[in-house]
Design an enzyme around this catalytic site. Structure first.
Site, mmCIF file in Angstrom:
data_model
loop_
_atom_site.group_PDB
_atom_site.id
_atom_site.type_symbol
_atom_site.label_atom_id
_atom_site.label_comp_id
_atom_site.label_asym_id
_atom_site.label_seq_id
_atom_site.Cartn_x
_atom_site.Cartn_y
_atom_site.Cartn_z
ATOM 1 N N SER A 164 0.806 -1.224 0.000
ATOM 2 C CA SER A 164 0.000 0.000 0.000
ATOM 3 C C SER A 164 0.841 1.276 0.000
ATOM 4 O O SER A 164 0.328 2.348 -0.304
ATOM 5 C CB SER A 164 -0.939 0.013 1.211
ATOM 6 O OG SER A 164 -0.207 0.147 2.413
ATOM 7 N N LYS A 217 0.854 4.915 6.768
ATOM 8 C CA LYS A 217 0.395 5.731 5.636
ATOM 9 C C LYS A 217 1.094 7.088 5.700
ATOM 10 O O LYS A 217 1.833 7.387 6.631
ATOM 11 C CB LYS A 217 -1.126 5.936 5.682
ATOM 12 C CG LYS A 217 -1.952 4.661 5.810
ATOM 13 C CD LYS A 217 -1.900 3.782 4.576
ATOM 14 C CE LYS A 217 -2.721 2.496 4.789
ATOM 15 N NZ LYS A 217 -2.579 1.568 3.644
#
Length: 356
Positions: A192, A254
């Protein structure tokens, strides 16, 4: 039993041991209660830091043993308050405020130092435990060495085991606190964050920049973020470790895209913050809401919240899916890669460096 002793027939001198004063024992008891509180806290902390069901059982057992030792010392204190122990070739005598005890040398079968640090004097039909924890360290050593050790190898073995256990326990608790409040290692299992972070990357996240967070423990409604200890707040572009809302087991990594007060829109394959299209050279793919059921992060970011997205926008479950990330859910800032183990046979150090 930790140590077996006998009267040393070669001794011709007499020694006298005095129990500590009430003031000294009170300080000792308060110190031990402080240790107990620290042990209880460590048990609760480790139970939160390590998701293992047996942590409470192990910690509870250790706390119970420690409480029993404190209780034993308190009971002995009341019995042997201001007592004096005299050891001589003729035997052992203990004089208290209310009673005098004498054990003749010929009647003593052996002496032992038990788990509760009592010197137990045993005759054939009676025994008495004298509390070694209530005398000074020097007097304790002098008294033990006055007698003959019946099993020195056993004594050395027990001491080594205890010292090893004590060192391991302290080191483990310290390591868990360092992991929680200072620095923690992480492994990247998904793509990701490609191409910034690859599958198999190992990295370190520091927890000083944003300030440490006390994990949610018994009696706490939520984790407590110690923001007053932070160096600076979260900024756009920071790669952060956090737990999304309603996620209590997995940590996510993230990039922070927007902070509280920013106005966020996703349009034309990109992120717009405060009316300006973000320049994101690290992004892989197109930014959109494709694959997400609703637009969760359109508009002004609420107070105490941020927006976090993966760099691999077409293969990342992030704020577009779970919404805003509360600041008190942020655990740290990723700052260095130290190797990649995507291929288990090879440790790749070529990616060593700071994370940007």
């Amino acid at each position: 039993m930790l140590q077996f002793l006998a009267l040393n027939k070669q001794n011709t001198d007499t020694i006298q041991i005095q129990v500590l004063s009430n003031v000294q024992i009170t300080k000792l008891m308060l110190k031990r209660i402080g240790y107990l509180i620290l042990l209880i806290y460590s048990t609760i902390f480790l139970a939160v830091a390590i998701p293992y069901s047996g942590t409470y059982a192990i910690g509870g057992f250790l706390c119970s043993v420690f409480m029993l030792r404190i209780l034993n010392d308190f009971i002995k204190w009341r019995k042997f308050e201001n007592a004096t122990l005299t050891a001589s070739p003729s035997g052992v005598s203990i004089q208290t405020k209310n009673e005098n005890y004498h054990f003749n040398a010929k009647d003593i079968t052996y002496l032992e130092v038990n788990f509760f640090s009592n010197l137990v004097i045993r005759e054939r039909y009676r025994s008495l435990g004298f509390p070694l924890m209530l005398v000074s360290n020097d007097d304790r050593e002098k008294l033990i060495h006055y007698f003959y050790d019946m099993s020195p190898k056993r004594t050395v073995m027990f001491k080594k085991i205890w010292e090893m256990f004590d060192a391991i326990l302290v080191a483990f608790i310290l390591a868990m606190h360092i992991r929680q409040f200072i620095i923690q290692a992480y492994y990247i299992p998904t793509g990701s964050m490609e191409d910034t972070l690859l599958v198999g990357d190992h990295l370190l996240a520091e927890k000083i920049t944003y300030g440490p967070t006390i994990p949610q423990m018994i009696g706490m409604k939520k984790p407590i973020h110690l923001s007053f200890l932070s160096i600076r707040p979260v900024q756009r572009g920071d790669i952060i470790i956090f737990r999304p809302p309603n996620e209590e087991e997995k940590d996510f990594i993230k990039r922070c895209i927007a902070v509280e007060g920013d106005e966020v829109h996703i349009d034309d394959g990109a992120v717009w913050v405060n009316g300006v299209k973000l320049d994101e050279p690290y992004v892989k793919g197109v930014t959109s809401y494709r694959g997400f059921s609703e637009k969760r992060i359109e508009g002004v970011v609420p107070k105490g919240m941020i927006v976090a997205m993966g760099d691999n926008r077409e293969n990342s479950y992030d704020s577009r899916g779970f919404g805003y990330v509360p600041l008190d859910r942020i655990k740290g800032k990723a700052f260095i890669l130290y190797w990649n183990t995507d291929n288990i046979k090879n440790l790749d150090f070529s990616r060593l460096g700071l994370i940007k």
